[in-house]
Design an enzyme around this catalytic site. Structure first.
Site, PDB file in Angstrom:
ATOM      1  N   GLU A 152     -17.471 -30.550   7.895  1.00 30.62           N
ATOM      2  CA  GLU A 152     -17.622 -31.777   7.021  1.00 30.62           C
ATOM      3  C   GLU A 152     -17.058 -31.880   5.752  1.00 30.62           C
ATOM      4  OE1 GLU A 152     -20.879 -35.208   6.395  1.00 30.62           O
ATOM      5  OE2 GLU A 152     -21.412 -33.378   7.488  1.00 30.62           O
ATOM      6  N   GLU A 161     -27.213 -26.465  10.159  1.00 29.78           N
ATOM      7  CA  GLU A 161     -26.407 -26.392   8.866  1.00 29.78           C
ATOM      8  C   GLU A 161     -26.416 -25.053   8.154  1.00 29.78           C
ATOM      9  OE1 GLU A 161     -26.959 -29.566   6.345  1.00 29.78           O
ATOM     10  OE2 GLU A 161     -26.912 -31.078   8.062  1.00 29.78           O
ATOM     11  N   ASP A 208     -29.036 -36.012  12.929  1.00 25.93           N
ATOM     12  CA  ASP A 208     -30.236 -36.281  12.320  1.00 25.93           C
ATOM     13  C   ASP A 208     -29.789 -37.543  11.544  1.00 25.93           C
ATOM     14  OD1 ASP A 208     -28.552 -34.944  10.556  1.00 25.93           O
ATOM     15  OD2 ASP A 208     -30.081 -33.246   9.615  1.00 25.93           O
ATOM     16  N   SER A 209     -28.482 -38.014  11.512  1.00 27.60           N
ATOM     17  CA  SER A 209     -28.121 -38.798  10.870  1.00 27.60           C
ATOM     18  C   SER A 209     -28.866 -40.272  11.300  1.00 27.60           C
ATOM     19  CB  SER A 209     -26.772 -39.305  11.171  1.00 27.60           C
ATOM     20  OG  SER A 209     -26.366 -39.170  12.616  1.00 27.60           O
ATOM     21  N   ASP A 239     -29.411 -32.018  17.137  1.00 30.11           N
ATOM     22  CA  ASP A 239     -29.311 -31.638  15.733  1.00 30.11           C
ATOM     23  C   ASP A 239     -30.489 -31.242  15.066  1.00 30.11           C
ATOM     24  OD1 ASP A 239     -27.840 -31.276  13.185  1.00 30.11           O
ATOM     25  OD2 ASP A 239     -27.435 -33.483  12.913  1.00 30.11           O
TER      26      ASP A 239
END
Length: 265
Positions: free
Chosen positions: A184, A117, A46-47, A85
């Site tokens: 992360e 996440e 999703d970056s 993602d």
């Protein structure tokens, strides 16, 4: 049909001490280059919201946009293991929505797994996804989708209590059926501790070399942007090369140099 790597292979890689390499990919050319380079896992991250679409952070990217880019990645790397993602609010709202969108990632974009996440609170959701046949890569530590509540992009797990929570989260996600966990921006020692406590592989980003593997954003590795995060190493200066090439092209067109006879019919 091309034979792809399975989730079981990554657990075997960890047992044998073989590092796993993951990188983000957002389009067919980038995916093809990563596959040719021997990258193990392509993450349609999703970056892409800030790196490709120009948003301030990852929150605005939609499921439709993610599917569009994931399908391009699959076309560029038909034999690679591709992780989708799940974007913000594509799985948090309800179990039914998570199952629906997780299924879309596999059915419509032909991805091999999804990533989401969150810590132990996500264990029931992970269990349901895996039970429905959707492999899940978990993600703990710094959670970009929760940047608003975390108060920014901060190192996580620095205090003993915080470190214990991250370890407990990782264990709960493993128990729920996740095949790997992204760590992360946690201290290197904590990254090593979590990795040793799990039977599934950890993929670190800014979490030290004690993890089972590493992931980076392709744009950072290639030096496409002026600024690079501390956890990323610039292996090339592609941004500078692109700007120079485009500047030379503009100068030659304006100067009447291009096109010449060689490039005309």
């Amino acid at each position: 049909m091309l034979k792809r790597t399975t989730v079981a292979a990554f657990a075997k890689r960890k047992r044998e001490g073989e590092k796993i390499v993951m990188i983000t990919a957002y389009d067919a050319p980038g995916a093809a280059a990563a596959a040719d380079a021997g990258i193990d896992i392509l993450l349609v991250g999703d970056s892409l919201a800030p790196t490709v679409l120009g948003y301030r952070n990852t929150l605005p990217v939609t499921m439709e946009q993610m599917l569009h880019h994931a399908a391009a990645v699959r076309r560029g790397a038909p034999g690679s293991f591709v992780v989708f993602d799940l974007p913000f609010m594509s799985y948090q709202e309800s179990l039914e929505k998570a199952l629906h969108n997780g299924g879309r990632a596999l059915k419509e974009a032909d991805c091999d797994a999804v990533k989401l996440e969150g810590g132990a609170e996500m264990a029931p959701l992970v269990d349901a996804l895996v039970g429905a046949g959707i492999p899940v890569m978990a993600h703990v530590g710094l959670l970009p989708q929760r940047v608003q509540t975390m108060g920014g992009y901060r190192i996580q797990g620095r205090t003993p209590d915080a470190a214990e929570r991250i370890l407990a989260d990782a264990k709960a996600l493993e128990a729920a059926g996740a095949f790997s966990v992204v760590l992360e921006c946690v201290p290197a020692e904590l990254g090593k501790t979590v990795t040793e406590a799990l039977s599934i592989p950890t993929i670190g980003i800014g979490s030290g070399d004690g993890c089972s593997g590493q992931v980076q954003v392709m744009n950072d590795v290639l030096g496409l942007f002026e600024n690079t995060p501390k956890h990323a190493k610039r292996y090339a200066e592609v941004g500078r090369i692109i700007r120079e090439a485009l500047g030379n092209y503009a100068a030659e067109v304006r100067g009447g140099v291009f096109p010449d006879d060689e490039h005309s019919f």
